[in-house]
Scaffold this active site. Structure first.
Site, short mmCIF file in Angstrom:
data_model
loop_
_atom_site.label_atom_id
_atom_site.label_comp_id
_atom_site.label_asym_id
_atom_site.label_seq_id
_atom_site.Cartn_x
_atom_site.Cartn_y
_atom_site.Cartn_z
N HIS A 97 0.86 -1.18 0.00
CA HIS A 97 0.00 0.00 0.00
C HIS A 97 0.90 1.23 0.00
O HIS A 97 2.02 1.20 0.51
CB HIS A 97 -0.87 -0.05 1.26
CG HIS A 97 -1.95 0.98 1.33
ND1 HIS A 97 -1.72 2.28 1.69
CD2 HIS A 97 -3.29 0.87 1.11
CE1 HIS A 97 -2.87 2.94 1.69
NE2 HIS A 97 -3.84 2.12 1.34
N ASP A 116 2.83 -4.30 8.16
CA ASP A 116 1.58 -3.58 7.91
C ASP A 116 0.45 -4.58 8.14
O ASP A 116 0.22 -5.47 7.32
CB ASP A 116 1.57 -3.05 6.48
CG ASP A 116 0.24 -2.43 6.06
OD1 ASP A 116 -0.76 -2.58 6.79
OD2 ASP A 116 0.20 -1.81 4.98
N GLN A 143 -4.73 -5.25 6.81
CA GLN A 143 -5.64 -6.21 6.19
C GLN A 143 -5.62 -7.58 6.86
O GLN A 143 -6.43 -8.44 6.52
CB GLN A 143 -5.31 -6.36 4.70
CG GLN A 143 -5.45 -5.09 3.89
CD GLN A 143 -6.89 -4.62 3.78
OE1 GLN A 143 -7.83 -5.39 3.97
NE2 GLN A 143 -7.08 -3.35 3.47
N LYS A 173 -11.03 -1.04 10.10
CA LYS A 173 -11.14 -2.23 9.26
C LYS A 173 -11.54 -3.47 10.05
O LYS A 173 -11.78 -4.53 9.45
CB LYS A 173 -9.82 -2.47 8.52
CG LYS A 173 -9.44 -1.37 7.54
CD LYS A 173 -8.15 -1.69 6.80
CE LYS A 173 -7.65 -0.51 5.99
NZ LYS A 173 -8.52 -0.18 4.85
N CYS A 176 -4.66 2.45 -3.84
CA CYS A 176 -3.43 2.95 -3.18
C CYS A 176 -2.28 1.97 -3.38
O CYS A 176 -1.50 1.70 -2.46
CB CYS A 176 -3.66 3.20 -1.70
SG CYS A 176 -4.79 4.56 -1.37
#
Length: 407
Positions: free
Chosen positions: A121, A198, A201, A224, A361
């Site tokens: 991302h 990261d 997700q 999220k 993104c």
């Protein structure tokens, strides 16, 4: 998992959009919120709205208990060793930027290497680009396999003794690829580098254990994972955070202020300058309670079935290209031949179906895929196979609308 009972707890799902029942397939962008989270935030503002830490009155104590109680919930949720390792931030983007501004800027020099992947991302690309420019470090990329996965042999080749930071997303927001971050962390540490993950997700969809992953930093976003917007977490190993300087200065993060010098509070508060995101943290704590009641392993298993069902159904539509590996997280990114993804999303919206269209993104990844944009349907614990059937039927209708011939 009783999906219908779960769905009842999400008020927003029970509405008509463009005269059709809403089919929300955009949870990778932001998830919907259960009533427990909505009520927790509402209760804070209605019953004990106050600033934290400073006050000794009843409302201040209740707010502090809610805020710090949420920190402990996060600690347990990702299995951090101590609450001092849990820093509240605005989201994954802020978490990664905090690592860059505080850790990377202080430790990188000319000749050092930063290693990431082309699937990242933008939030895990641009900060590293900027610190590479100012420090003289080199930014390197682990190559991708044809299906959008990472081969550990390529990690071994890319990460060298000159590598100081490796930063990789756990799950791709475009491909659905689940990266082997535990193994990548081991390679990073073998070469003396720190590992940044990261987790935007991954955290909503699978059980996370930062100690087992042995990552040095892990960033996540509350919105999220059924929580409010504007709240996230940066996990960092205590030994690293203790050596890092704060990047925001002002109230709340100080210990003592003199006319010409100041000292900082202990962890984690030295990184939380100003009035913190109190309502957001309390809402995130309620979201964690909700997810844990269902069980993260149950959520992961259910979403895996949904993803495989969607892959089969969408893959059966002629003229549709699906991107990413067969084994994936709960999303399907695709294009219809000769139809722009924005047009696909517009027609689907007319049918009450919410999907995402664009570069997500991830422009370097779009270039790698040799496309300018894609459409993406992403799933969460409140979606059903029946909704996927509605979505696929609408995809076929979209092809017909734009004049494609079905065989």
């Amino acid at each position: 998992m009783n999906i219908q009972e779960i769905r009842k707890q999400f008020p927003i799902l029970h509405q008509q959009v463009n005269n059709h029942p809403l089919v929300y397939l955009d949870s990778a962008a932001t998830s919907q919120k259960p009533v427990q989270v909505i009520e927790a935030v509402d209760r804070y503002y209605r019953e004990y709205n106050s600033n934290v830490h400073r006050g000794v009155h009843t409302l201040g104590t209740l707010a502090t208990d809610g805020y710090e109680g949420a920190r402990e919930k996060v600690r347990k949720f990702i299995n951090a060793k101590a609450v001092q390792e849990i820093v509240f931030v605005r989201g994954t983007t802020t978490g990664i930027n905090t690592v860059v501004a505080s850790y990377a800027r202080a430790n990188l020099k000319e000749g050092d290497e930063i290693v990431i992947t082309p699937m990242e991302h933008h939030s895990n690309i641009i900060p590293w680009q900027q610190v590479a420019k100012t420090s003289g470090a080199t930014l390197k990329y682990i190559p991708l396999q044809e299906d959008g996965t990472i081969a550990l042999a390529d990690v071994e080749k890319t990460v060298t003794p000159n590598t100081k930071i490796v930063s990789v997303m756990y799950v791709s927001n475009v491909l659905g690829t689940i990266n082997p971050v535990k193994e990548i962390a081991a390679i990073a540490h073998k070469n003396g580098a720190v590992m940044v993950v990261d987790g935007a997700q991954s955290t909503p969809h699978m059980k996370i254990d930062v100690q087992d992953l042995d990552c040095d930093f892990y960033a996540l976003s509350g919105h999220k994972m059924c929580g409010p917007t504007g709240i996230g977490v940066l996990y960092g190993k205590k030994a690293l955070l203790e050596k890092m300087e704060p990047i925001e200065f002002g109230g709340e993060m100080i210990d003592f202020v003199d006319l010409y010098d100041s000292t900082w509070k202990e962890l984690p508060w030295k990184f939380e300058g100003g009035t913190p995101i109190i309502a957001g943290a309390i809402g995130l704590g309620a979201a964690i309670d909700f997810l844990e009641e269902i069980g993260m392993d149950n959520i992961a298993e259910y979403e895996h079935k949904l993803a495989q069902y969607a892959m089969e159904k969408v893959g059966g539509v002629e003229g549709v290209t699906i991107y990413g590996p067969k084994e994936r997280a709960g999303l399907v990114t695709f294009n219809i031949d000769d139809v722009h993804p924005h047009d696909v999303a517009t027609v689907l919206d007319a049918e009450g179906i919410a999907v995402r269209a664009g570069h997500h993104c991830a422009q370097p990844l779009m270039k790698w895929l040799k496309v300018s944009a894609t459409a993406r349907a992403s799933f969460y614990l409140y979606n059903t196979e029946e909704e996927i059937d509605v979505f696929v039927k609408a995809l076929i209708k979209t092809k017909e609308y734009f004049g494609n011939v079905l065989y």
